[in-house]
Write a protein that holds these residues in place. Structure first.
Motif, PDB file in Angstrom:
ATOM      1  N   ASP A   1      -6.415  -1.084   3.559  1.00  0.00           N
ATOM      2  CA  ASP A   1      -7.620  -1.322   3.461  1.00  0.00           C
ATOM      3  C   ASP A   1      -8.296  -0.356   2.147  1.00  0.00           C
ATOM      4  O   ASP A   1      -9.564  -0.986   1.827  1.00  0.00           O
ATOM      5  N   ARG A   2      -7.397  -0.085   1.312  1.00  0.00           N
ATOM      6  CA  ARG A   2      -7.777   0.649   0.021  1.00  0.00           C
ATOM      7  C   ARG A   2      -6.896   0.115  -1.201  1.00  0.00           C
ATOM      8  O   ARG A   2      -7.042   0.600  -2.041  1.00  0.00           O
ATOM      9  N   LEU A   3      -6.363  -1.077  -0.877  1.00  0.00           N
ATOM     10  CA  LEU A   3      -5.630  -1.679  -1.922  1.00  0.00           C
ATOM     11  C   LEU A   3      -6.464  -2.258  -2.925  1.00  0.00           C
ATOM     12  O   LEU A   3      -7.510  -2.721  -2.851  1.00  0.00           O
ATOM     13  N   PRO A   4      -5.965  -2.174  -4.204  1.00  0.00           N
ATOM     14  CA  PRO A   4      -6.703  -2.935  -5.366  1.00  0.00           C
ATOM     15  C   PRO A   4      -6.928  -4.465  -5.101  1.00  0.00           C
ATOM     16  O   PRO A   4      -5.746  -4.967  -4.607  1.00  0.00           O
TER      17      PRO A   4
ATOM     18  N   ALA B   1       0.838  -1.200   0.198  1.00  0.00           N
ATOM     19  CA  ALA B   1       0.042   0.015   0.054  1.00  0.00           C
ATOM     20  C   ALA B   1       0.932   1.164  -0.026  1.00  0.00           C
ATOM     21  O   ALA B   1       0.664   2.300  -0.818  1.00  0.00           O
ATOM     22  N   GLU B   2       1.921   1.207   0.643  1.00  0.00           N
ATOM     23  CA  GLU B   2       2.812   2.290   0.986  1.00  0.00           C
ATOM     24  C   GLU B   2       3.458   2.681  -0.562  1.00  0.00           C
ATOM     25  O   GLU B   2       3.545   3.899  -1.313  1.00  0.00           O
ATOM     26  N   LYS B   3       3.884   1.616  -1.365  1.00  0.00           N
ATOM     27  CA  LYS B   3       4.376   1.902  -2.670  1.00  0.00           C
ATOM     28  C   LYS B   3       3.397   2.414  -3.519  1.00  0.00           C
ATOM     29  O   LYS B   3       3.762   3.266  -4.575  1.00  0.00           O
ATOM     30  N   LEU B   4       2.209   2.006  -3.443  1.00  0.00           N
ATOM     31  CA  LEU B   4       1.008   2.643  -4.084  1.00  0.00           C
ATOM     32  C   LEU B   4       0.364   3.686  -3.615  1.00  0.00           C
ATOM     33  O   LEU B   4      -0.387   4.540  -4.205  1.00  0.00           O
ATOM     34  N   GLY B   5       0.941   4.255  -2.670  1.00  0.00           N
ATOM     35  CA  GLY B   5       0.475   5.695  -2.095  1.00  0.00           C
ATOM     36  C   GLY B   5      -1.039   5.548  -1.742  1.00  0.00           C
ATOM     37  O   GLY B   5      -1.575   6.453  -1.841  1.00  0.00           O
ATOM     38  N   THR B   6      -1.206   4.367  -0.952  1.00  0.00           N
ATOM     39  CA  THR B   6      -2.493   4.309  -0.384  1.00  0.00           C
ATOM     40  C   THR B   6      -2.410   3.539   0.991  1.00  0.00           C
ATOM     41  O   THR B   6      -1.454   3.299   1.473  1.00  0.00           O
ATOM     42  N   THR B   7      -3.590   3.136   1.364  1.00  0.00           N
ATOM     43  CA  THR B   7      -3.677   2.429   2.801  1.00  0.00           C
ATOM     44  C   THR B   7      -3.743   0.960   2.536  1.00  0.00           C
ATOM     45  O   THR B   7      -4.599   0.556   1.308  1.00  0.00           O
TER      46      THR B   7
ATOM     47  N   ALA C   1      -4.784  -9.563  -3.328  1.00  0.00           N
ATOM     48  CA  ALA C   1      -4.696 -11.138  -3.675  1.00  0.00           C
ATOM     49  C   ALA C   1      -3.137 -11.392  -3.865  1.00  0.00           C
ATOM     50  O   ALA C   1      -2.700 -12.537  -3.277  1.00  0.00           O
ATOM     51  N   GLY C   2      -2.193 -10.636  -4.362  1.00  0.00           N
ATOM     52  CA  GLY C   2      -0.790 -10.976  -4.563  1.00  0.00           C
ATOM     53  C   GLY C   2      -0.099 -11.004  -3.157  1.00  0.00           C
ATOM     54  O   GLY C   2       0.697 -11.833  -2.834  1.00  0.00           O
ATOM     55  N   CYS C   3      -0.526 -10.160  -2.249  1.00  0.00           N
ATOM     56  CA  CYS C   3       0.187 -10.127  -0.936  1.00  0.00           C
ATOM     57  C   CYS C   3      -0.323 -11.161  -0.218  1.00  0.00           C
ATOM     58  O   CYS C   3       0.755 -12.178   0.437  1.00  0.00           O
ATOM     59  N   ARG C   4      -1.524 -11.725  -0.332  1.00  0.00           N
ATOM     60  CA  ARG C   4      -2.185 -13.075   0.503  1.00  0.00           C
ATOM     61  C   ARG C   4      -1.414 -14.305  -0.171  1.00  0.00           C
ATOM     62  O   ARG C   4      -1.211 -15.143   0.561  1.00  0.00           O
ATOM     63  N   ALA C   5      -0.961 -14.345  -1.371  1.00  0.00           N
ATOM     64  CA  ALA C   5      -0.538 -15.456  -2.208  1.00  0.00           C
ATOM     65  C   ALA C   5       0.931 -15.413  -1.612  1.00  0.00           C
ATOM     66  O   ALA C   5       1.323 -16.556  -1.409  1.00  0.00           O
ATOM     67  N   ALA C   6       1.519 -14.304  -1.725  1.00  0.00           N
ATOM     68  CA  ALA C   6       2.870 -14.443  -1.221  1.00  0.00           C
ATOM     69  C   ALA C   6       3.113 -15.030   0.324  1.00  0.00           C
ATOM     70  O   ALA C   6       4.103 -15.593   0.733  1.00  0.00           O
ATOM     71  N   SER C   7       2.019 -14.447   1.284  1.00  0.00           N
ATOM     72  CA  SER C   7       2.072 -14.852   2.442  1.00  0.00           C
ATOM     73  C   SER C   7       1.965 -16.172   2.829  1.00  0.00           C
ATOM     74  O   SER C   7       2.824 -16.973   3.556  1.00  0.00           O
ATOM     75  N   ALA C   8       1.001 -16.776   2.176  1.00  0.00           N
ATOM     76  CA  ALA C   8       0.782 -18.000   2.047  1.00  0.00           C
ATOM     77  C   ALA C   8       1.811 -18.881   1.801  1.00  0.00           C
ATOM     78  O   ALA C   8       2.140 -19.892   2.259  1.00  0.00           O
ATOM     79  N   ALA C   9       2.453 -18.493   0.699  1.00  0.00           N
ATOM     80  CA  ALA C   9       3.730 -19.401   0.085  1.00  0.00           C
ATOM     81  C   ALA C   9       4.630 -19.330   1.150  1.00  0.00           C
ATOM     82  O   ALA C   9       5.469 -20.316   1.333  1.00  0.00           O
ATOM     83  N   TYR C  10       5.012 -18.102   1.773  1.00  0.00           N
ATOM     84  CA  TYR C  10       5.921 -18.109   2.824  1.00  0.00           C
ATOM     85  C   TYR C  10       5.835 -19.039   4.043  1.00  0.00           C
ATOM     86  O   TYR C  10       6.438 -19.687   4.453  1.00  0.00           O
ATOM     87  N   MET C  11       4.467 -18.946   4.356  1.00  0.00           N
ATOM     88  CA  MET C  11       4.198 -19.982   5.465  1.00  0.00           C
ATOM     89  C   MET C  11       4.125 -21.181   5.182  1.00  0.00           C
ATOM     90  O   MET C  11       4.180 -22.232   6.068  1.00  0.00           O
ATOM     91  N   ALA C  12       3.674 -21.784   3.871  1.00  0.00           N
ATOM     92  CA  ALA C  12       3.640 -22.982   3.592  1.00  0.00           C
ATOM     93  C   ALA C  12       5.200 -23.560   3.544  1.00  0.00           C
ATOM     94  O   ALA C  12       5.616 -24.803   3.841  1.00  0.00           O
ATOM     95  N   GLY C  13       6.040 -22.742   3.285  1.00  0.00           N
ATOM     96  CA  GLY C  13       7.488 -23.011   2.989  1.00  0.00           C
ATOM     97  C   GLY C  13       7.961 -23.201   4.632  1.00  0.00           C
ATOM     98  O   GLY C  13       8.944 -24.127   4.869  1.00  0.00           O
TER      99      GLY C  13
END
Length: 259
Positions: free
Chosen positions: A142-145, A134-140, A150-162
């Motif tokens: 809760d306002r992320l596209p 959100a910081e990179k996109l200049g938003t917050t 979804a990309g953040c959730r996928a990356a986090s899920a992959a991190y936890m799976a590993g």
């Protein structure tokens, strides 16, 4: 009630379903009771009391307690909701069984600490990924596209799976490097666990404050046995007829009644 307490309570009820009391000695505060299934020595136990002390011994171990002059009265009064008062009674234990003691290592508690830490990590990791994106996109966050979130959730899920895959290899899997059922081995495995995926934040456990010792099964069983034995003893005493007065004592009582 912990899992160990629940299992021990249920096991005790099954083990003693046919047990009966035999009073071997009963002289004031000096008592010797034996509780066992008639015709069987399986999972027998005895209660021995003297002024200020009680010993329970039998197939499930031996424990010695000291506190009040009448230890049967002490256990009656200090029972918790009709059941064992494990914390308080442990403070009154002078000696525990040489094989189990009052507390023992619990792999269940260790697993719970691990799962609690992983749950907190998963929540924090996702929140941090959402914040950074959100910081990179200049938003917050809760306002992320939707796509970015979804990309953040996928990356986090992959991190936890590993992380979980590596943790299974080290400690939680079918053939781990460290044995979770051995206290020393399990704690060594937890403390040496070091997850460092490329380009991702590292993770280690902070286990210094973890409590991984719970009531031992034999201690909980024996605490139930103490209450069981005392209850059986009380019922026997309540069923005993009141001794009849002698003729002389009856005559004296009648004379006093007419004074």
């Amino acid at each position: 009630m912990t899992a160990i307490e629940q299992r021990a309570a249920e096991q005790f009820r099954r083990d003693t379903a046919k047990h009966e009391l035999t009073v071997l000695h009963d002289d004031g505060l000096h008592r010797h009771l034996r509780v066992a299934e008639p015709g069987s020595g399986h999972l027998w136990f005895e209660l021995v009391t003297w002024p200020g002390g009680l010993t329970i011994r039998g197939d499930m171990g031996c424990y010695i307690f000291s506190c009040a002059k009448d230890m049967f009265d002490f256990f009656r009064r200090s029972a918790w909701g009709g059941g064992p008062n494990l914390h308080y009674w442990a403070q009154k234990a002078d000696a525990g069984d040489i094989h189990a003691g009052v507390r023992e290592y619990s792999a269940d508690l260790l697993r719970k600490h691990i799962e609690d830490d992983l749950a907190a990590l998963a929540e924090d990791d996702l929140a941090e990924r959402l914040r950074v994106r959100a910081e990179k996109l200049g938003t917050t966050s809760d306002r992320l596209p939707a796509g970015a979130a979804a990309g953040c959730r996928a990356a986090s899920a992959a991190y936890m799976a590993g992380l979980r895959e590596e943790l299974d290899d080290d400690l939680l899997g079918e053939l781990p490097m460290w044995c979770i059922d051995d206290e020393g081995d399990a704690l060594a495995g937890v403390r040496q666990f070091d997850y460092r995926p490329d380009g991702e934040p590292p993770f280690t456990f902070d286990a210094d404050e973890w409590k991984v010792r719970d009531w031992s099964g034999p201690y909980v069983w024996c605490c139930h046995a103490i209450l069981f034995g005392i209850g059986a003893y009380d019922r026997v005493k309540a069923e005993q007829p009141v001794p009849a007065l002698s003729a002389a004592a009856t005559a004296d009582a009648e004379a006093l009644a007419h004074v």
